[in-house]
Design an enzyme around this catalytic site. Structure first.
Site, PDB file in Angstrom:
ATOM      1  N   HIS A  61       0.837  -1.218   0.000  1.00 46.45           N
ATOM      2  CA  HIS A  61       0.000   0.000   0.000  1.00 46.45           C
ATOM      3  C   HIS A  61       0.862   1.254   0.000  1.00 46.45           C
ATOM      4  O   HIS A  61       1.437   1.629   1.029  1.00 46.45           O
ATOM      5  CB  HIS A  61      -0.921  -0.010   1.222  1.00 46.45           C
ATOM      6  CG  HIS A  61      -1.943   1.085   1.231  1.00 46.45           C
ATOM      7  ND1 HIS A  61      -3.304   0.838   1.329  1.00 46.45           N
ATOM      8  CD2 HIS A  61      -1.825   2.433   1.149  1.00 46.45           C
ATOM      9  CE1 HIS A  61      -3.957   1.983   1.318  1.00 46.45           C
ATOM     10  NE2 HIS A  61      -3.077   2.982   1.209  1.00 46.45           N
ATOM     11  N   GLN A 156      -9.829   9.386  -4.733  1.00 48.34           N
ATOM     12  CA  GLN A 156      -9.463  10.101  -3.505  1.00 48.34           C
ATOM     13  C   GLN A 156     -10.560  11.022  -2.982  1.00 48.34           C
ATOM     14  O   GLN A 156     -10.778  11.133  -1.783  1.00 48.34           O
ATOM     15  CB  GLN A 156      -8.180  10.921  -3.742  1.00 48.34           C
ATOM     16  CG  GLN A 156      -7.772  11.839  -2.605  1.00 48.34           C
ATOM     17  CD  GLN A 156      -7.255  11.099  -1.376  1.00 48.34           C
ATOM     18  OE1 GLN A 156      -6.117  10.669  -1.325  1.00 48.34           O
ATOM     19  NE2 GLN A 156      -8.105  10.930  -0.371  1.00 48.34           N
ATOM     20  N   HIS A 214      -9.904   1.965   0.532  1.00 50.26           N
ATOM     21  CA  HIS A 214      -9.555   2.729   1.737  1.00 50.26           C
ATOM     22  C   HIS A 214     -10.822   2.721   2.584  1.00 50.26           C
ATOM     23  O   HIS A 214     -11.823   3.336   2.203  1.00 50.26           O
ATOM     24  CB  HIS A 214      -9.182   4.171   1.390  1.00 50.26           C
ATOM     25  CG  HIS A 214      -7.766   4.351   0.951  1.00 50.26           C
ATOM     26  ND1 HIS A 214      -7.260   3.793  -0.188  1.00 50.26           N
ATOM     27  CD2 HIS A 214      -6.734   5.055   1.521  1.00 50.26           C
ATOM     28  CE1 HIS A 214      -5.985   4.129  -0.310  1.00 50.26           C
ATOM     29  NE2 HIS A 214      -5.638   4.886   0.705  1.00 50.26           N
ATOM     30  N   GLU A 217     -10.972   4.924   7.363  1.00 50.29           N
ATOM     31  CA  GLU A 217      -9.711   5.549   7.812  1.00 50.29           C
ATOM     32  C   GLU A 217     -10.053   6.816   8.593  1.00 50.29           C
ATOM     33  O   GLU A 217      -9.913   7.941   8.113  1.00 50.29           O
ATOM     34  CB  GLU A 217      -8.795   5.885   6.624  1.00 50.29           C
ATOM     35  CG  GLU A 217      -7.412   6.345   7.088  1.00 50.29           C
ATOM     36  CD  GLU A 217      -6.529   6.873   5.974  1.00 50.29           C
ATOM     37  OE1 GLU A 217      -7.016   7.052   4.845  1.00 50.29           O
ATOM     38  OE2 GLU A 217      -5.350   7.145   6.269  1.00 50.29           O
ATOM     39  N   ASP A 313       2.436   3.391   2.905  1.00 49.67           N
ATOM     40  CA  ASP A 313       1.397   4.384   2.577  1.00 49.67           C
ATOM     41  C   ASP A 313       1.995   5.635   1.929  1.00 49.67           C
ATOM     42  O   ASP A 313       1.576   6.028   0.847  1.00 49.67           O
ATOM     43  CB  ASP A 313       0.557   4.740   3.817  1.00 49.67           C
ATOM     44  CG  ASP A 313      -0.834   5.277   3.481  1.00 49.67           C
ATOM     45  OD1 ASP A 313      -1.265   5.159   2.324  1.00 49.67           O
ATOM     46  OD2 ASP A 313      -1.512   5.787   4.408  1.00 49.67           O
TER      47      ASP A 313
HETATM   48  N1  17E Z   1      -5.210   9.389   0.895  1.00 50.12           N
HETATM   49  C1  17E Z   1      -6.018   8.868   1.841  1.00 50.12           C
HETATM   50  O1  17E Z   1      -7.250   8.925   1.714  1.00 50.12           O
HETATM   51  N2  17E Z   1      -5.475   8.275   2.914  1.00 50.12           N
HETATM   52  C2  17E Z   1      -4.158   8.197   3.061  1.00 50.12           C
HETATM   53  N3  17E Z   1      -3.651   7.601   4.135  1.00 50.12           N
HETATM   54  C3  17E Z   1      -3.306   8.757   2.075  1.00 50.12           C
HETATM   55  C4  17E Z   1      -3.876   9.341   0.993  1.00 50.12           C
HETATM   56  C5  17E Z   1      -1.826   8.713   2.239  1.00 50.12           C
HETATM   57 FE   FE2 Z   2      -3.591   5.046   1.569  1.00 47.56          FE
END
Ligand code: 17E
Ligand code: FE2
Length: 418
Positions: A61, A156, A214, A217, A313
């Site tokens: 990742h 993203q 993702h 997070e 990451d």
């Molecule tokens: N974008 C995201 O959504 N989460 C991350 N940890 C990184 C980019 C690095």
């Molecule tokens: Fe990431």
């Protein structure tokens, strides 16, 4: 009879629990023989001196499109995921294919020098010209003789946050992304988040791709998209083709709910990726004290039989100004933040940056030190996994496709008594 190359006196790490000393012979791009003592000569021979010879590190990742941009246009002062996303939003306006390629290839060389020969990178596809994706697809081709690179189409900014994003994601897959991504916790609403997970699965099924989302997070214990991912994985039968990255909210779920989820996970066979360096720095930012660690339940997932791997990451980007590309730094951090300090736990952390990553990437059939497999292997400066992590051992030699790709001479430090 002779071989192209022989590594003698290797402490082999073949499968998690087998270590033995042997000679390994390479012919062309393949591992040709493994035996306690190979009598035939090699055109080139190295005596490894009983050091650990391991399958290469797997970086499961990383965001290569943003690597090496830290400080552009400004540093991340709050240290949050959200400030990182908005800095990247500004930086990505000036992306060019050349800019992406240059930074990505420089990063991949850095990684290869430290023993990484398999990388899964995310490419931000919520950008109207798909520059990051174009650059990384060209890089995948440019490095294929020495590095296996997988590209994730990663939305993203969310799949439903702008009308064109859903189409951009599909276009990225049509253009050749290997893996379909998602970011449900960042969609505007819970409903959009759920819908986005379903959309990721639909696209993966339509185009026969892997999935790496993702997922959750955030420190919000109400962020519960992992259950949606798992349900989709079970119902679609995609199981091991699916990966949930980050899942940091899992660390904040109440135990009663976590227990229910663990049961479901046992049935799903999905992979998990934790990013210890990033999770420990980005998460917990809204806490005072006690301050959460914000890394998913690695030890419990591992004990529950899930496949867990670790990623770096970021390397010097809007989310994290540090980073070296060294997977042993990642494993070392994991030992600490996941409290995996037991001997078998430390060994497991090594596996999470090698074989487990290979499983996540679905490359395990041609990964590992076995006769007939492609000759990808690394020579460390220590004799076992525990010492590798403790010392963050330099990788003395990296062999890719049967050839010496990189070498590091360990530094020598001398103490002059008196
Ligand atoms: N974008 C995201 O959504 N989460 C991350 N940890 C990184 C980019 C690095
Ligand atoms: Fe990431």
């Amino acid at each position: 009879m002779s071989y192209d190359l022989i590594l003698r006196n290797c402490r082999l790490l073949r499968s998690p629990d087998v270590t033995e000393t042997a000679d390994v012979a390479l012919s062309g791009k393949k591992i040709a023989a493994i035996a306690p003592r190979i009598e035939a000569p090699g055109e080139t021979e190295y005596d490894v001196g009983g050091n650990l010879v391991s399958p290469p590190f797997v970086e499961s990742h990383i965001h290569l499109d943003s690597a090496l941009t830290a400080g552009e246009p400004r540093p991340n002062e709050s240290g949050t995921l959200f400030e990182g996303i908005s800095i990247w939003e500004e930086r990505k306006k000036s992306l060019t294919v050349e800019d992406v390629k240059k930074r990505a290839i420089a990063t991949l060389k850095l990684q290869a020098q430290q023993g990484i020969l398999f990388v899964r990178t995310h490419a931000d596809v919520s950008e109207s010209n798909l520059i990051a994706l174009r650059g990384l697809l060209e890089v995948r081709e440019a490095v294929k003789d020495w590095m296996t690179l997988q590209v994730v189409a990663f939305p993203q900014d969310g799949i439903y946050s702008r009308p064109e994003n859903e189409l951009l994601l599909e276009k990225a897959i049509e253009m050749g992304a290997d893996v379909v991504g998602g970011i449900p916790h960042y969609e505007f609403t819970r409903e959009d988040g759920v819908k986005s997970v379903h959309r990721t699965f639909e696209l993966a099924e339509k185009y026969d791709r892997l999935i790496d989302i993702h997922c959750d997070e955030i420190d919000d214990e109400q962020s519960r998209f992992l259950e949606v991912v798992v349900a989709c994985a079970v119902r679609s039968g995609l199981g091991a083709r699916v990966t949930a990255s980050h899942t940091t909210a899992f660390a904040s779920y109440p135990n009663a709910y976590a227990l229910k989820l663990m049961g479901l996970l046992g049935r799903s066979r999905i992979n998990f990726i934790a990013n210890p360096l990033i999770n420990i720095t980005l998460q917990g930012r809204t806490d005072t004290y006690p301050k959460r660690r914000g890394i998913t339940r690695v030890k419990e997932l591992w004990k529950n039989g899930s496949n867990v791997s670790f990623g770096h990451d970021c390397i010097r980007d809007p989310w994290y100004g540090l980073g070296t590309g060294n997977m042993l730094d990642v494993a070392h951090m994991a030992v600490h933040v996941c409290q995996m300090t037991g001997l078998s736990e430390i060994d497991a952390c090594y596996d999470m940056v090698t074989g487990n990553g290979a499983k996540t990437l679905s490359v395990e059939n041609d990964y590992g030190i076995e006769v007939g497999k492609t000759a990808n292997l690394i020579v460390l400066n220590v004799g076992n996994r525990y010492e590798a992590i403790r010392m963050r051992s330099p990788v003395r030699q990296v062999f890719s496709r049967g050839k010496l790709l990189a070498e590091t001479k360990p530094v020598q430090s001398i103490f002059y008594d008196g």
